[in-house]
Scaffold this active site. Structure first.
Site, PDB file in Angstrom:
ATOM      1  NE  ARG A 114     128.556 153.140  42.333  1.00  0.00           N
ATOM      2  CZ  ARG A 114     128.087 154.433  42.692  1.00  0.00           C
ATOM      3  NH1 ARG A 114     127.935 154.778  44.106  1.00  0.00           N
ATOM      4  NH2 ARG A 114     128.058 155.441  41.545  1.00  0.00           N
ATOM      5  CB  THR A 115     133.866 150.525  38.493  1.00  0.00           C
ATOM      6  OG1 THR A 115     132.496 150.238  38.685  1.00  0.00           O
ATOM      7  CG2 THR A 115     134.559 149.401  37.994  1.00  0.00           C
ATOM      8  CE  LYS A 123     150.665 163.893  23.810  1.00  0.00           C
ATOM      9  NZ  LYS A 123     152.002 163.220  24.487  1.00  0.00           N
ATOM     10  CG  HIS A 140     129.809 147.202  34.432  1.00  0.00           C
ATOM     11  ND1 HIS A 140     130.997 146.906  34.823  1.00  0.00           N
ATOM     12  CD2 HIS A 140     129.610 148.411  35.220  1.00  0.00           C
ATOM     13  CE1 HIS A 140     131.447 147.801  35.871  1.00  0.00           C
ATOM     14  NE2 HIS A 140     130.621 148.391  36.100  1.00  0.00           N
ATOM     15  NE  ARG A 157     133.380 152.215  34.006  1.00  0.00           N
ATOM     16  CZ  ARG A 157     132.478 152.449  35.159  1.00  0.00           C
ATOM     17  NH1 ARG A 157     132.138 153.634  35.369  1.00  0.00           N
ATOM     18  NH2 ARG A 157     132.021 151.339  35.666  1.00  0.00           N
TER      19      ARG A 157
HETATM   20  C1  NCD Z   1     127.227 151.488  36.390  1.00  0.00           C
HETATM   21  C2  NCD Z   1     127.886 151.861  35.197  1.00  0.00           C
HETATM   22  O1  NCD Z   1     129.097 152.549  35.345  1.00  0.00           O
HETATM   23  O2  NCD Z   1     127.655 151.358  34.324  1.00  0.00           O
HETATM   24  N1  NCD Z   1     127.799 151.871  37.622  1.00  0.00           N
HETATM   25  C3  NCD Z   1     128.663 151.154  38.299  1.00  0.00           C
HETATM   26  O3  NCD Z   1     129.724 150.852  37.698  1.00  0.00           O
HETATM   27  N2  NCD Z   1     128.371 150.903  39.705  1.00  0.00           N
HETATM   28  C4  NCD Z   1     125.914 151.956  36.249  1.00  0.00           C
HETATM   29  C5  NCD Z   1     125.640 153.332  35.983  1.00  0.00           C
HETATM   30  O4  NCD Z   1     126.470 154.207  35.560  1.00  0.00           O
HETATM   31  O5  NCD Z   1     124.408 153.730  35.723  1.00  0.00           O
END
Ligand code: NCD
Length: 305
Positions: free
Chosen positions: A56-57, A85, A134, A106
């Site tokens: 999703r993100t 590396k 997040h 991320r």
């Molecule tokens: C969340 C995450 O990555 O922290 N997912 C997301 O970004 N929608 C929640 C999860 O992974 O459980």
């Protein structure tokens, strides 16, 4: 215009900023439904660095960039970059800041976002730093709550089931702690209840925090927010295996309740599929807001709105 260049933590998202971001999100949603795209960012490049799994993100940031006609560059796993590396986060960010106009990252290391934001010459967005925060998810979550309930204050909220390790729960609870009269009930396995530091922080901000081993979802709740047990963050595999199916919302738990049910997804064991058909199950709508929210954020941090 936002009063910061980089978004690292949801504690930066004050109620005033949230109002602005929600207004911009509504504008972006109108662009999507009317024309599909807009050339607002057609002179910009967005770098998407995803060193932890994401659907999703990552896809909603990429969609957001493309709907605003920005170019995108990608690094998707540490094996495709010099991290393998031994390159440091600082060096990687310095290099990418020389290529792109904004960086979204991320990374599995808690605190990596703060390090990156510190050295980045261009705006930086935390798309999840390990089990820490997040913040972009918390904008989506609060936008959903506001659409459904019309307010972000005076809310009675259940958080489950891995408040210790869920960065989505950390960020949303921090964001909502800035609004008056909220009550948070944390539930789940005892070892996965929130860290005392987070509880202290929320309480100091004025939230009434409680911890309960079991919750009656038919009590007077406004929001039930659940997230899967964060399997990849367990040192103790047995703790995960013992608890993974113990906490699960079923139809009879929430049918007819006024509470809306949210989940940042992916859904694993925490919500039974039969719940999806209920009118208060809004987690798929919640996921759909990811694109307009991230369009608004990219445009704001790039100084275009
Ligand atoms: C969340 C995450 O990555 O922290 N997912 C997301 O970004 N929608 C929640 C999860 O992974 O459980």
């Amino acid at each position: 215009m936002l009063p910061f260049n980089s978004l690292v933590s949801s504690s930066q998202l004050t109620p005033e900023i949230i109002v602005e971001l929600f207004r911009a999100t509504d504008e972006m949603a109108a662009i999507i439904s009317k024309a599909g795209t807009h050339k607002l960012l057609d002179d910009k490049i967005v770098a998407l660095l995803f060193f932890e799994p994401s659907s999703r993100t990552m896809l909603s940031f990429q969609t957001a960039a493309q709907r605003l006609k920005a170019g995108t560059v990608f690094a998707q796993s540490s094996s495709s970059t010099s991290f393998e590396k031994g390159e440091s986060i600082e060096d990687l960010i310095r290099i990418v800041a020389g290529y792109a106009d904004i960086i979204v990252m991320r990374h599995s290391q808690p605190g990596s976002a703060a390090i990156a934001a510190e050295v980045s010459e261009v705006p930086f967005i935390n798309a999840g730093d390990g089990g820490n925060e997040h913040p972009t998810q918390s904008i989506i979550d609060s936008y959903t709550i506001f659409r459904e309930k019309g307010r972000l204050s005076n809310l009675n909220i259940v958080f489950g089931f891995d408040s210790l390790q869920s960065r989505s729960i950390h960020s949303l609870s921090r964001l909502l702690a800035q609004y008056p009269d909220n009550r948070f009930v944390f539930t789940g396995p005892e070892k996965l209840l929130p860290d005392q530091n987070l509880l202290n922080e929320l309480t100091a901000a004025g939230v009434r925090c409680e911890v309960q081993s079991e919750v009656d979802y038919r009590d007077n709740y406004d929001v039930i927010y659940v997230n899967r047990l964060q399997e990849e963050r367990f040192d103790d595999v047995k703790l995960f295996e013992e608890n993974r199916r113990k906490y699960r919302i079923t139809k009879k738990d929430v049918e007819g309740s006024d509470a809306i049910l949210l989940d940042p997804l992916p859904r694993i064991d925490e919500i039974a599929v039969e719940v999806d058909a209920l009118p208060n199950a809004v987690y798929f709508e919640q996921a759909s807001y990811g694109v307009p929210v991230r369009m608004a954020l990219l445009a704001s941090l790039l100084g275009k709105i």
